[in-house]
Design a protein around this motif. Structure first.
Motif, PDB file in Angstrom:
ATOM      1  N   THR A 249       0.920  14.517  -0.257  1.00 31.30           N
ATOM      2  CA  THR A 249       1.903  13.618  -1.016  1.00 31.30           C
ATOM      3  C   THR A 249       3.051  14.467  -1.000  1.00 31.30           C
ATOM      4  N   ARG A 250       4.341  13.554  -1.426  1.00 31.10           N
ATOM      5  CA  ARG A 250       5.336  13.494  -1.641  1.00 31.10           C
ATOM      6  C   ARG A 250       5.815  14.890  -2.821  1.00 31.10           C
ATOM      7  N   ASP A 251       5.203  15.057  -3.444  1.00 32.34           N
ATOM      8  CA  ASP A 251       5.179  15.752  -4.913  1.00 32.34           C
ATOM      9  C   ASP A 251       4.165  16.597  -4.511  1.00 32.34           C
ATOM     10  N   GLU A 296      -2.557   3.277  -1.395  1.00 27.63           N
ATOM     11  CA  GLU A 296      -2.609   5.199  -1.894  1.00 27.63           C
ATOM     12  C   GLU A 296      -1.846   5.526  -0.940  1.00 27.63           C
ATOM     13  N   SER A 299       0.768   4.383   1.088  1.00 33.00           N
ATOM     14  CA  SER A 299       2.243   3.955   0.495  1.00 33.00           C
ATOM     15  C   SER A 299       3.265   5.228   1.088  1.00 33.00           C
ATOM     16  N   ALA A 301       3.901   6.726  -1.271  1.00 27.26           N
ATOM     17  CA  ALA A 301       3.539   8.561  -1.855  1.00 27.26           C
ATOM     18  C   ALA A 301       3.088   8.876  -1.070  1.00 27.26           C
TER      19      ALA A 301
END
Length: 363
Positions: A249-251, A296, A299, A301
Motif C-alpha cells: 500500500t501507499r502506507d 481497494e 484504488s 491506496a
C-alpha cells in the motif's frame, strides 16, 4: 509427464505389425502400428526422444510402480489406469533445486502430506521414506538447478470411480531441469471473468485438478496478459492461477490475502516470515494478511503489486486490466517489490540449513 506421440508409419523398428483402416476421413490409409513385444515399444519410445535432439529435460524419475529411479525419459510413464490419470484423484507438490540444494523441501513435503490426507490418499511410504526417496532422486539426476515435483495417487487398478479396486496408492516424482532466475521485469494481468475459482476445499488442497487454473491462464493469454487474478464470491482478491498475490500500500504495508480459501503457498509463507526485516529497516510499515476487495486493490491506496511463487520468487505486476499499478509506468518493478524479491532470493541461495538441504551427488 511427457507422453509420446502416436507412432507414425516409419519402419525404423523391425518386425512391427501394421493395421490399416479403410475409413480414414481424407480417403488416405491410416496405419496403426502394433507392437508385438515390449522391446519394440521401448525402442520406439527411445527413438522418439532421440529425435528431439536436445538435452533431456527430465533427468530422473521415481515410480513406486516399479520401485526405483529411471534416468531414461522414454521410461518416465504412468499407468493409464492410475486413478490420478483418469479421475484426477491425486495430489502433488514441488520443491526447488538451486545451487545444488533442495530449498524448503520439508515445508513442501508437510503440505504434500496435508493435501494427501484431505484427498483421502495414504502414500505408500512414510514421511521419512518419501523424503529419502526425493533426496536420492535429486542426487541421481545430477541437476543443479530446476524443480523436484512429486505426486501421491490413489494408484492404478481399474477405470471405476471409487479407488476401492486400486491395490495400493502410488508415488511418483520427477526432476525437471529449469534454468530459472530471479524475476526483475514486470508483467500485465487481467481479472479472471470466465473461469470461476475452485471452492475452498479444492483450492486449499494442492490436487492435480488444475483445469480451472489452466483455463484462467489461457483466458489471460488470449487477452495479451501474462496471467489472471481470481476474485472470490464475496469480492475479495484471492490468488493467481498457480501463484499467490500480494500488495504494497501507499502506507508501505505488505498485504497478502488470508489462506482460508486459497492455497497456502510455501513461498508466500516464507515471505511473511522474512518481510519483517524490511519493517526493522524502516522500508515497510507492517506485514499482514487480510481481505482486500477488488475495489481497494485497484484504488490509489495500492502502490505495488506482485505474484509470489517458488521459481520467481516474486514477479512484479505492473498493469492490471490495462491500467498501471500505483504511480508506475506499467513497465518497471517497484522498489519494495524488488527489495522483497532480494530477501527471498538470498534465502534461497544462503538461507539457514533447515531451508537448504545439500544434495549428496555421487562423485
Amino acid at each position: 509427464m511427457a507422453t509420446p506421440p502416436p507412432p507414425p508409419s516409419s519402419s525404423s523398428v523391425p518386425n512391427r505389425a501394421v493395421i490399416t483402416s479403410p475409413q480414414a476421413e481424407n480417403g488416405e490409409e491410416f496405419k496403426v502400428s502394433v507392437f508385438a513385444s515390449s522391446s519394440e515399444l521401448v525402442a520406439k519410445l527411445q527413438e522418439n526422444w532421440a529425435e528431439k535432439g536436445k538435452e533431456k529435460p527430465y533427468p530422473a524419475m521415481y515410480s513406486s510402480v516399479y520401485g526405483g529411479i529411471t534416468l531414461d525419459p522414454a521410461m518416465m510413464l504412468i499407468p493409464i489406469d492410475d486413478h490420478m490419470v483418469h479421475r484426477g484423484h491425486g495430489v502433488f507438490d514441488t520443491a526447488i533445486i538451486l545451487d545444488g540444494h533442495l530449498y524448503e523441501l520439508d515445508t513442501h513435503l508437510d503440505r504434500f502430506l496435508r493435501s494427501a490426507s484431505q484427498a483421502k490418499i495414504t502414500p505408500p511410504y512414510s514421511r521419512s521414506a518419501l523424503r529419502s526417496i526425493l533426496i536420492q532422486l535429486a542426487a541421481a539426476s545430477r541437476c543443479q538447478k530446476g524443480t523436484l515435483r512429486y505426486w501421491a495417487s490413489a494408484g492404478p487398478g481399474d477405470f471405476l470411480l471409487s479407488p476401492a479396486g486400486c491395490p495400493t496408492p502410488a508415488f511418483y516424482a520427477v526432476v525437471i531441469q529449469d534454468d530459472f532466475s530471479q524475476c526483475r521485469h514486470g508483467v500485465s494481468v487481467v481479472t479472471s471473468r470466465t473461469t470461476p475459482m475452485k471452492p475452498p476445499l479444492f483450492a486449499t488442497m494442492k490436487n492435480v485438478n488444475y483445469l480451472p487454473n489452466v483455463l484462467a491462464k489461457m483466458e489471460a493469454e488470449e487477452k495479451g496478459a501474462f496471467a489472471s487474478i481470481w476474485v472470490d464470491e464475496e469480492g475479495y482478491i484471492a490468488e493467481g492461477p498457480n501463484v499467490n498475490v500480494a500488495f504494497i500500500t501507499r502506507d508501505r504495508d505488505l498485504v497478502m490475502p488470508p489462506f482460508d480459501k486459497i492455497l497456502a503457498g510455501c513461498t508466500a509463507r516464507r515471505l511473511l516470515e522474512l518481510a519483517p526485516k524490511l519493517v526493522e529497516q524502516g522500508q515497510l510499515r507492517s506485514v499482514t494478511t487480510r481481505n482486500m476487495t477488488l475495489e481497494e486493490a485497484k484504488s490509489s491506496a495500492v502502490a505495488e503489486m506482485m505474484y509470489v511463487g517458488s521459481t520467481l520468487p516474486l514477479l512484479a505486476i505492473v498493469t492490471w486490466d490495462g491500467n498501471p499499478i500505483g504511480d508506475g509506468d506499467g513497465k518497471v518493478a517497484g522498489e519494495l517489490t524488488m527489495a522483497l524479491s532480494d530477501l527471498l532470493w538470498e534465502d534461497m541461495l544462503y538461507g539457514p540449513p533447515d531451508k537448504r538441504i545439500p544434495i549428496p551427488y555421487s562423485s
